[in-house]
Scaffold this active site. Structure first.
Site, PDB file in Angstrom:
ATOM      1  N   TYR A 114       0.850  -1.186   0.000  1.00  0.00           N
ATOM      2  CA  TYR A 114       0.000   0.000   0.000  1.00  0.00           C
ATOM      3  C   TYR A 114       0.885   1.236   0.000  1.00  0.00           C
ATOM      4  CZ  TYR A 114      -4.381   2.496   0.752  1.00  0.00           C
ATOM      5  OH  TYR A 114      -5.466   3.322   0.603  1.00  0.00           O
ATOM      6  N   LYS A 169     -20.761 -20.446 -10.262  1.00  0.00           N
ATOM      7  CA  LYS A 169     -19.980 -20.307 -11.494  1.00  0.00           C
ATOM      8  C   LYS A 169     -18.558 -19.850 -11.181  1.00  0.00           C
ATOM      9  CE  LYS A 169     -20.567 -20.141 -16.114  1.00  0.00           C
ATOM     10  NZ  LYS A 169     -21.440 -20.954 -16.959  1.00  0.00           N
TER      11      LYS A 169
END
Length: 461
Positions: A114, A169
């Protein structure tokens, strides 16, 4: 009759007297006589007054699961304390989570992951956005986009009800091809809004998998997104189905000794899957297709406002046939059902050519009785897992996207789809090929590798 399956399995928490040594036998016998299938039996704990058991059984449907519970409750000395629906437990809390690929153990690692280190990567991507596929999740991410309007044969159940299917899925993408996929369920049936929403989220993904969007708007949405985006767009209900049908047909024809260029295919269903199957079969060299919708055979005697059916009108039915499904079956070498259950009696297959091939892909109940059809056709396939030759889209889409992402392709072409179908068919080696084994299992580890390789090569070609 529909067979019992894990999709309707229940676990019964049962109390029995410790001195009743025949209790377990009585319980399992009762479940079997009720048509259930016992899959597990666990001793949970023992007390002076009772034994605690968990018995798991598969049923045919919700009503059958309730019947199984009822017969156990009627047994003398047996108490059913609680019943758990294993499918609902399987979905509890959802089936997906986000995990970090990097460890953050100290300040140095935090500074790279970060601020301030991440700013360097962001500025580099601002100068060279094409590097996002290497430096971000974009290179291995797919958005599974739906409006919930045509889900699994359930119809227009909406985006919230569609979410468990889209989660499933995504699990399949990860399990079979190590592709990171995420469900995007849009609360709109407006093609303009759907297209714009996908365009807005596209920068974060390497591909778009359109799923369970009703025809005819699915055609328009896919076409517009293909034109506007620089990443692959794939409507699995269309192209995934078409790829696996072509793969199965390739091997079925080998079994009966026929060739694509000489066959006539009767096809019931002219929605998203039907049109895509017809297009891909024509691209693979099939001589002719006689397609039907609810109004009967599609041909020059009929007019359509929908461009998809207009394509069928112009490119199929060279003999200009008219009539119903029985007229389409006359002399056909192949029947492909992409419509609904109980379309015709299996004996009608005798209308077809010698050594016919029949695919009944309506789920959960095919267009004909697949057991009876085996008396009339040497090769029978369905979309179900409890019959031989299951035509399942899971054979296609994981490998197609794996190959597409690896190739850094900007689109998925018909050439790539044909290559995927050939790759699936090739997994069944000549010495393995039989009338009951024309398509590999979804768990065959060769499938994704072969499909991905073929798609990548076709993308580069």
């Amino acid at each position: 009759m529909t067979l019992a399956s894990a999709g309707y399995s229940v676990t019964l928490r049962i109390y029995v007297p410790p001195e009743d040594q025949r209790a377990i036998g009585r319980i399992t016998t009762a479940i079997g006589e009720a048509g259930g299938v016992v899959t597990a039996l666990d001793f949970v704990e023992a007390h002076p007054q009772r034994l605690v058991l968990d018995i798991t059984a598969n049923a045919r449907d919700d009503g059958h699961a309730a019947d199984i519970t009822d017969v156990v409750m009627l047994l003398e000395g047996v108490t059913v304390h609680h019943v758990s629906d294993r499918t609902f437990l399987f979905h509890l809390g959802g089936k997906l989570e986000v995990r970090s690929k990097v460890l953050l153990r100290n300040r140095d690692q935090l500074s790279m992951a970060y601020t301030p280190g991440v700013a360097r990567v962001s500025l580099a991507l601002a100068r060279h956005p094409e590097d996002a596929r290497n430096l971000t999740v974009k290179g291995n991410s797919v958005a599974i986009v739906t409006d919930g309007s045509a889900v699994l044969g359930l119809g227009n159940i909406g985006p919230v009800a569609a979410l468990p299917v889209m989660e499933g899925k995504a699990v399949l993408f990860k399990r079979f091809a190590d592709v990171d996929a995420w469900p995007i369920c849009l609360d709109s049936n407006d093609p303009d809004e759907i297209v714009r929403a996908v365009e807005l989220i596209a920068p974060g993904f390497g591909g778009i998998n359109l799923e369970d969007i009703a025809a005819p708007r699915c055609f328009d949405i896919e076409e517009r997104l293909r034109r506007s985006l620089d990443i692959p767009v794939f409507h699995d209900d269309q192209h995934g189905t078409a790829i696996v049908v072509l793969a199965a047909l390739t091997n079925a024809l080998r079994v009966v000794g026929k060739h694509m260029r000489n066959i006539v295919v009767a096809m019931s269903g002219a929605g998203a899957a039907g049109v895509a199957v017809a297009r891909l079969l024509k691209a693979a060299g099939v001589a002719d297709i006689v397609a039907l919708d609810r109004g009967g055979i599609i041909g020059p005697h009929r007019a359509f406002a929908e461009t998809s059916k207009q394509w069928l009108r112009e490119h199929t039915n060279r003999e200009a046939r008219s009539g119903d499904v029985l007229a389409a079956l006359e002399g056909a070498d192949v029947f492909i059902g992409l419509s609904g259950p109980d379309l015709f009696e299996s004996a009608e297959i005798r209308r077809m050519a010698v050594d016919p091939i029949v695919f009944g892909l309506a789920n959960p109940d095919p267009e004909f009785d697949p057991q009876a059809a085996r008396d009339y056709a040497p090769v029978v396939a369905t979309g179900r897992s409890d019959f031989p030759n299951q035509i399942n889209n899971v054979l296609a889409f994981p490998g197609v996207f794996r190959g597409t992402l690896d190739a850094r392709a900007k689109s998925i072409t018909e050439r790539m789809n044909v290559a995927a179908a050939k790759a699936i068919a090739s997994v069944v080696r000549p010495e393995q090929l039989t009338a009951s084994y024309i398509i590999p299992s979804v768990f065959n580890p060769e499938v994704v590798d072969q499909v991905a390789k073929a798609v990548e090569e076709a993308a580069d070609g």
